[in-house]
Scaffold this motif. Structure first.
Motif, PDB file in Angstrom:
ATOM      1  N   THR A 290       4.813  -4.888   6.015  1.00 42.63           N
ATOM      2  CA  THR A 290       4.774  -3.469   5.678  1.00 42.63           C
ATOM      3  C   THR A 290       5.757  -3.189   4.555  1.00 42.63           C
ATOM      4  OG1 THR A 290       4.297  -2.963   8.001  1.00 42.63           O
ATOM      5  CG2 THR A 290       5.022  -1.126   6.614  1.00 42.63           C
ATOM      6  N   ALA A 291       5.382  -2.279   3.649  1.00 44.53           N
ATOM      7  CA  ALA A 291       6.272  -1.833   2.579  1.00 44.53           C
ATOM      8  C   ALA A 291       6.625  -0.371   2.788  1.00 44.53           C
ATOM      9  CB  ALA A 291       5.617  -2.016   1.215  1.00 44.53           C
ATOM     10  N   ALA A 292       7.863  -0.008   2.476  1.00 43.30           N
ATOM     11  CA  ALA A 292       8.318   1.378   2.516  1.00 43.30           C
ATOM     12  C   ALA A 292       8.757   1.776   1.115  1.00 43.30           C
ATOM     13  CB  ALA A 292       9.466   1.547   3.505  1.00 43.30           C
ATOM     14  N   PHE A 293       8.280   2.934   0.654  1.00 44.68           N
ATOM     15  CA  PHE A 293       8.527   3.397  -0.703  1.00 44.68           C
ATOM     16  C   PHE A 293       9.405   4.648  -0.697  1.00 44.68           C
ATOM     17  CE2 PHE A 293       4.668   0.972  -1.005  1.00 44.68           C
ATOM     18  CZ  PHE A 293       4.654   0.431  -2.281  1.00 44.68           C
ATOM     19  N   ALA A 294      10.319   4.735  -1.657  1.00 42.26           N
ATOM     20  CA  ALA A 294      11.082   5.954  -1.903  1.00 42.26           C
ATOM     21  C   ALA A 294      11.255   6.109  -3.406  1.00 42.26           C
ATOM     22  CB  ALA A 294      12.448   5.894  -1.224  1.00 42.26           C
ATOM     23  N   HIS A 295      10.888   7.271  -3.944  1.00 41.96           N
ATOM     24  CA  HIS A 295      11.010   7.440  -5.399  1.00 41.96           C
ATOM     25  C   HIS A 295      12.419   7.874  -5.786  1.00 41.96           C
ATOM     26  CE1 HIS A 295      10.842  11.907  -5.824  1.00 41.96           C
ATOM     27  NE2 HIS A 295      10.041  11.883  -4.779  1.00 41.96           N
ATOM     28  N   MET A 296      12.856   7.404  -6.966  1.00 38.93           N
ATOM     29  CA  MET A 296      14.217   7.618  -7.441  1.00 38.93           C
ATOM     30  C   MET A 296      14.350   8.811  -8.376  1.00 38.93           C
ATOM     31  SD  MET A 296      15.610   3.805  -8.342  1.00 38.93           S
ATOM     32  CE  MET A 296      14.316   3.395  -9.518  1.00 38.93           C
TER      33      MET A 296
ATOM     34  N   TYR B 296      -6.709  -1.524  -4.198  1.00 37.72           N
ATOM     35  CA  TYR B 296      -6.284  -2.456  -3.162  1.00 37.72           C
ATOM     36  C   TYR B 296      -6.396  -1.799  -1.777  1.00 37.72           C
ATOM     37  CZ  TYR B 296      -4.597  -4.766  -7.285  1.00 37.72           C
ATOM     38  OH  TYR B 296      -4.546  -5.351  -8.517  1.00 37.72           O
ATOM     39  N   PRO B 297      -6.817  -2.563  -0.761  1.00 38.19           N
ATOM     40  CA  PRO B 297      -7.006  -1.996   0.580  1.00 38.19           C
ATOM     41  C   PRO B 297      -5.676  -1.872   1.331  1.00 38.19           C
ATOM     42  CG  PRO B 297      -7.597  -4.316   0.603  1.00 38.19           C
ATOM     43  CD  PRO B 297      -7.246  -3.981  -0.822  1.00 38.19           C
ATOM     44  N   VAL B 298      -4.865  -0.926   0.885  1.00 32.04           N
ATOM     45  CA  VAL B 298      -3.545  -0.720   1.477  1.00 32.04           C
ATOM     46  C   VAL B 298      -3.525   0.637   2.181  1.00 32.04           C
ATOM     47  CG1 VAL B 298      -1.060  -0.571   1.074  1.00 32.04           C
ATOM     48  CG2 VAL B 298      -2.480  -2.095  -0.349  1.00 32.04           C
ATOM     49  N   ASP B 299      -3.304   0.630   3.497  1.00 34.14           N
ATOM     50  CA  ASP B 299      -3.135   1.873   4.234  1.00 34.14           C
ATOM     51  C   ASP B 299      -1.774   2.477   3.930  1.00 34.14           C
ATOM     52  OD1 ASP B 299      -5.492   2.367   5.838  1.00 34.14           O
ATOM     53  OD2 ASP B 299      -4.984   0.517   6.919  1.00 34.14           O
ATOM     54  N   TRP B 300      -1.670   3.791   4.073  1.00 31.80           N
ATOM     55  CA  TRP B 300      -0.406   4.463   3.787  1.00 31.80           C
ATOM     56  C   TRP B 300      -0.239   5.671   4.696  1.00 31.80           C
ATOM     57  CZ3 TRP B 300      -0.210   9.601   2.239  1.00 31.80           C
ATOM     58  CH2 TRP B 300      -1.459  10.172   1.924  1.00 31.80           C
ATOM     59  N   CYS B 301       1.017   6.086   4.862  1.00 35.40           N
ATOM     60  CA  CYS B 301       1.322   7.319   5.583  1.00 35.40           C
ATOM     61  C   CYS B 301       2.667   7.854   5.086  1.00 35.40           C
ATOM     62  CB  CYS B 301       1.390   7.077   7.089  1.00 35.40           C
ATOM     63  SG  CYS B 301       1.676   8.586   8.061  1.00 35.40           S
TER      64      CYS B 301
ATOM     65  N   ALA C 107       1.627   0.656   4.149  1.00 32.89           N
ATOM     66  CA  ALA C 107       2.772   1.205   3.433  1.00 32.89           C
ATOM     67  C   ALA C 107       3.182   2.541   4.041  1.00 32.89           C
ATOM     68  CB  ALA C 107       2.431   1.400   1.958  1.00 32.89           C
ATOM     69  N   LEU C 108       4.484   2.785   4.036  1.00 31.24           N
ATOM     70  CA  LEU C 108       5.055   4.061   4.460  1.00 31.24           C
ATOM     71  C   LEU C 108       5.760   4.683   3.262  1.00 31.24           C
ATOM     72  CD1 LEU C 108       6.634   2.896   7.847  1.00 31.24           C
ATOM     73  CD2 LEU C 108       4.335   3.819   7.450  1.00 31.24           C
ATOM     74  N   VAL C 109       5.688   5.996   3.158  1.00 29.50           N
ATOM     75  CA  VAL C 109       6.277   6.704   2.028  1.00 29.50           C
ATOM     76  C   VAL C 109       7.390   7.613   2.533  1.00 29.50           C
ATOM     77  CG1 VAL C 109       5.857   8.287   0.117  1.00 29.50           C
ATOM     78  CG2 VAL C 109       4.096   6.613   0.755  1.00 29.50           C
ATOM     79  N   ALA C 110       8.624   7.311   2.161  1.00 27.68           N
ATOM     80  CA  ALA C 110       9.791   8.103   2.571  1.00 27.68           C
ATOM     81  C   ALA C 110      10.093   9.126   1.487  1.00 27.68           C
ATOM     82  CB  ALA C 110      11.001   7.191   2.790  1.00 27.68           C
ATOM     83  N   ASP C 111       9.786  10.380   1.782  1.00 26.26           N
ATOM     84  CA  ASP C 111       9.920  11.437   0.787  1.00 26.26           C
ATOM     85  C   ASP C 111      10.282  12.724   1.512  1.00 26.26           C
ATOM     86  OD1 ASP C 111       9.822  12.853  -1.609  1.00 26.26           O
ATOM     87  OD2 ASP C 111       7.882  12.042  -2.219  1.00 26.26           O
ATOM     88  N   VAL C 112      10.247  13.828   0.800  1.00 26.42           N
ATOM     89  CA  VAL C 112      10.630  15.118   1.344  1.00 26.42           C
ATOM     90  C   VAL C 112       9.434  16.056   1.339  1.00 26.42           C
ATOM     91  CG1 VAL C 112      12.054  17.163   0.911  1.00 26.42           C
ATOM     92  CG2 VAL C 112      13.054  14.891   0.738  1.00 26.42           C
TER      93      VAL C 112
END
Length: 303
Positions: free
Chosen positions: A61-67, A263-268, A196-201
């Protein structure tokens, strides 16, 4: 308030100008990784622009946070062009630097356009950002750029305990995206990442409140695949960590570009709710931030 959160709040990082934040993060990672449970592989440098990828163990799993943050570009005749969607309200103090020297000025709207009141002309293309004023107590924090410094902070804290997974610090999210297509391709082709998980506000609304935990978004302007969302909700319930559910028709995140990729990548999207988005007075609950960190720790172990 953790000194690390204060430090990243004080670094300017308007969309397209994330290099200072990237340098700070790389230095921090190099200093701290020996104390983490697993020392990650680091992918950065010019071929990644200012994006940073940390690969721990055998990731699934990948976790994303934008800078990046919102801001303004200086145009002509004292006009400012928004970067992302900044809100100035009755006026906001801005800061920046051009080749002549430091800049501190106030923004104001007139006839649908935004202007600055600096007493001299500012060089064209100069980027200005909200002047930072941090207010914090034991319960809340108020500052500019909690979007997305809170997501970044949670991911840095996640690094301390993560054994298997990928953490990505991305760029350009506030102004049309752009880095996510090649980042998604890179992690899919090299590690077969499909979730993938997206850490945002996100926002405080009639259904999302302070001190009720991390926010799991069931949809915004885009909708994650229900099978994947259901698996996250099942794990979130098992974790015992407080969380709340969001359903919105508008807004978006790096999840949009993951969904639009080939690409077949699920996200939340899983993040923190705040008041006054894209203003100098964004406000969030510190308890919600801690719940977000705990939830990510559990999900990255069990997804």
């Amino acid at each position: 308030m953790d000194i690390l959160l204060k430090e990243i709040l004080e670094i300017n990082s308007v969309s397209s100008d994330e290099s200072r934040m990237a340098s700070f993060l790389l230095d921090l990672i190099l200093k701290r990784r020996s104390s983490w449970k697993v020392s990650p592989q680091i992918y950065s440098g010019e071929e990644f622009h200012d994006n940073i990828l940390l690969v721990f163990g055998n990731p699934k799993t990948a976790a994303f946070a934008h800078m990046d943050t919102v801001g303004f570009s200086v145009r002509y005749e004292n006009q400012l062009v928004p970067i992302g969607g900044p809100e100035i309200g009755d006026g906001a103090w801005l800061q920046g630097t051009d080749l002549v020297g430091p800049i501190r000025c106030k923004a104001h709207e007139k006839d649908g356009n935004v202007f600055h009141d600096f007493p001299r002309g500012i060089q064209r293309g100069t980027m200005l950002s909200f002047e930072q004023q941090i207010k914090a107590d034991n319960e809340f924090i108020e500052a500019a750029y909690l979007d997305n410094r809170l997501g970044m902070y949670a991911m840095i804290r996640l690094c301390e305990t993560l054994t298997d997974g990928i953490i990505v610090f991305s760029t350009y999210e506030e102004h049309g995206g752009g880095s996510m297509p090649f980042l998604t391709r890179f992690i899919f082709e090299n590690w077969g990442i499909r979730q993938a998980l997206v850490a945002d506000v996100t926002w405080i609304t009639e259904g999302v409140h302070f001190n009720k935990g991390a926010v799991i978004s069931m949809r915004d302007s885009f909708i994650p695949r229900k099978k994947f969302l259901d698996s996250i909700l099942e794990l979130a319930e098992a974790s015992g960590v407080p969380y709340q559910l969001e359903v919105e028709a508008y807004g978006g995140s790096d999840g949009r570009e993951i969904q639009m990729s080939p690409y077949p990548v699920d996200w939340c999207f899983i993040g923190v709710a705040e008041e006054n988005p894209h203003t100098p007075q964004e406000k969030a609950s510190l308890k919600d931030v801690e719940d977000l960190i705990k939830l990510y720790q559990y999900l990255m172990r069990n997804l």
